[in-house]
Design an enzyme around this catalytic site. Sequence first.
Site, PDB file in Angstrom:
ATOM      1  N   ASP A  88       5.249 -10.729  41.869  1.00  0.00           N
ATOM      2  CA  ASP A  88       6.573 -10.621  41.259  1.00  0.00           C
ATOM      3  C   ASP A  88       7.505  -9.782  42.115  1.00  0.00           C
ATOM      4  OD1 ASP A  88       8.529 -11.006  39.380  1.00  0.00           O
ATOM      5  OD2 ASP A  88       7.760  -9.540  37.949  1.00  0.00           O
ATOM      6  N   ASN A 136       8.213 -22.008  35.611  1.00  0.00           N
ATOM      7  CA  ASN A 136       9.081 -21.947  36.792  1.00  0.00           C
ATOM      8  C   ASN A 136       9.810 -23.257  37.062  1.00  0.00           C
ATOM      9  OD1 ASN A 136       6.873 -19.726  38.650  1.00  0.00           O
ATOM     10  ND2 ASN A 136       8.643 -19.246  37.390  1.00  0.00           N
TER      11      ASN A 136
END
Length: 307
Positions: A88, A136
């Site tokens: 991340d 995503n």
Amino acid sequence: MRHPPRWSLRTRIEGGASMTSSGAGASGQARATGDSVGVGGVSSVGSFEMRGKGAEGPAAPVVPVQPRHPPGEGRQRPVPRHVACVMDGNGRWAQQRSLPRTSGHRAAETTVIEVIEAARSAGVEWLSLYAFSTENWRRPGEEIDFLMRLVRRVVRKHAALLYARGIRCRLLGAEDPRIPTPLAQDFADLTTLTENNRGMTLTVAFDHGGRQDIVSAARSLIRAGVSADAVDQASFAAHLPVPDTPDVDLVIRTSGEQRISNFMLWQVAYAEWIFPPVLWPDFRASHFLECLHDYRSRDRRFGGVTS
């Protein structure tokens, strides 16, 4: 420090251009083409062709580590068997530098290779990387297209290195028809190419969602005609995708965010979590080793008490 080899890929490589890698007592040669070369003779799969033993490959970055089983009783627990990383912070890394988000994704490649090498050197047996989630797909189309191209380039660039290191590569997810066919084929080729390796197992979670895995397991049980009374945790786990994957011992989520984000929900049930504030493109082997040290200092009781 020697960097991993740059594996130049073309639709065809004129004159059999190749990348050669060698290590102590072993040497190998890898060639990539746009044609499917099949399996036979030398280790040869899809667009990846490996010649020679390739047992060690090019020199890896030197990563100082503690032994897997430290001396003395009651000091520290062993290195975690299975480490999972939520990678991340790419977008924020780029934003801090007034760069497009794609620059953060591109910068993440160095971290991926360094973490793989650090985990392998430290004695980690299974490493799982969360590369692309089912959620995503909601991102802008241009960013998704870039990610698909980037991932394919990274896979083809480093396939020889992964093979030479003895790493077995697996995909968790990668079922959505929106994944470009060439990328899906490269995933399949990489899995086949490395399936007989007996070093660390690298699982790339791509187009992965923990809830979807649980739904898939439930559907598999129903199709198999397993009665409700016969379902227990072991039988359920046996129907999960990649069912021989052991439970995760340690999850590392970079950037300081503290969320599960639908990642390997079944396998992380009793994992330890560490949330370093470092953004993924800045995360290095030293940070990874710090996380392992933190883990080894923890007391894992699994709901019980220490006598």
